[in-house]
Design an enzyme around this catalytic site. Sequence first.
Site, short mmCIF file in Angstrom:
data_model
loop_
_atom_site.label_atom_id
_atom_site.label_comp_id
_atom_site.label_asym_id
_atom_site.label_seq_id
_atom_site.Cartn_x
_atom_site.Cartn_y
_atom_site.Cartn_z
N ASP A 51 5.51 -22.03 -7.28
CA ASP A 51 5.16 -21.45 -5.69
C ASP A 51 3.93 -20.64 -5.63
OD1 ASP A 51 6.43 -21.61 -2.62
OD2 ASP A 51 5.74 -19.36 -3.25
N TYR A 56 -3.15 -15.97 -1.53
CA TYR A 56 -2.89 -15.21 -2.74
C TYR A 56 -4.21 -14.92 -3.49
CZ TYR A 56 2.08 -16.03 -2.05
OH TYR A 56 3.56 -15.93 -1.41
N SER A 154 8.43 -21.50 4.87
CA SER A 154 8.67 -20.11 4.77
C SER A 154 9.03 -19.13 5.75
CB SER A 154 7.45 -19.74 3.71
OG SER A 154 7.95 -18.25 2.87
#
Length: 329
Positions: A51, A56, A154
């Site tokens: 994931d 990020y 999410s």
Amino acid sequence: MDRRTLGTTGYRVTEVGLGTWNIGSDWGDVSDEDGREAVRTALDAGVDFLDTADVYGDGKSERNIGEVLEERGAYDDVTVATKAGRRLDPHEPEGYDRQHLERFVDRSRENLGVDSLDLLQLHCPPTAVYYQPETFEALDDLKAAGKLDAYGVSVEKVEEGLKAIEYPGVETVQIIFNPFRQRPSELFFREANRRDVGVVVRVPLASGLLTGQIDRDTEFPENDHRNYNREGEAFDVGETFAGVPLEAGLDAVAALRPAIPEGTSMAQFTLRWILSFDAVSTVIPGSTSPEHIEANVAAADLPPLSADQYQRVADVYDDYVREHVHQRW
């Protein structure tokens, strides 16, 4: 390690996956090579679900994953879930449209080195997005165009997860769940099961609290969210220590210790507890330590918890944690 069906996506994924937020950003300094080595270690341990997200490290995590999959020729053997939406500036509901989402998807495809994303998840959008059918129609269009194979969301809140799964195209929900965040095991898990929606559990170790390795003297780097997001200054505070105030969390950890069997770490105990819920498809602890990654994977093969152990987890939650988190998320 056993595999579980990930909703209606057609994927069967390992019970323990790898979360890769920490190989991108917000967990102190992690080199690209250390990040790639974490991915290699997970694959060597049998993990086949990774994931990540486009924010990020501004794509760093996605690129490191793509490089490892390319060097190993493992694209067909591993399911990669990424996320989109948090690149919006300002991060507002109206930005979740076809134009922005397609641009984010194309960038993630390039970062990962794939023609089509295995699984795209909206990345904790504002609650209003779940009440915008046009956002999910845009995802349907991108899927029809061959740019993604499946999509999900999410979420921060149970409410958001329950609303999201009303859309027939939503095949997965990623949500925070652990002994310090138990509310999803009520209505949400039942509804996810009923609708055959895959559940990806994130923040399983409460940002390290549930490893038992944090104490009152622990210091975190300046660029670690456990330093700068204690009160939700940068993003939802539920992402840091699962939203539990650190002092209360440390007291809860101390109260939980007697339930941990000899030879089992608190992290392993926690992961085994999470996997005891049938609604969970996979859990995605993150780490850059090869030893921790291997130990996390081994948790899937531990024996079931006893009734006394389940009761201790319930009691600790009620006595130390519930008041801080249960109705908030």
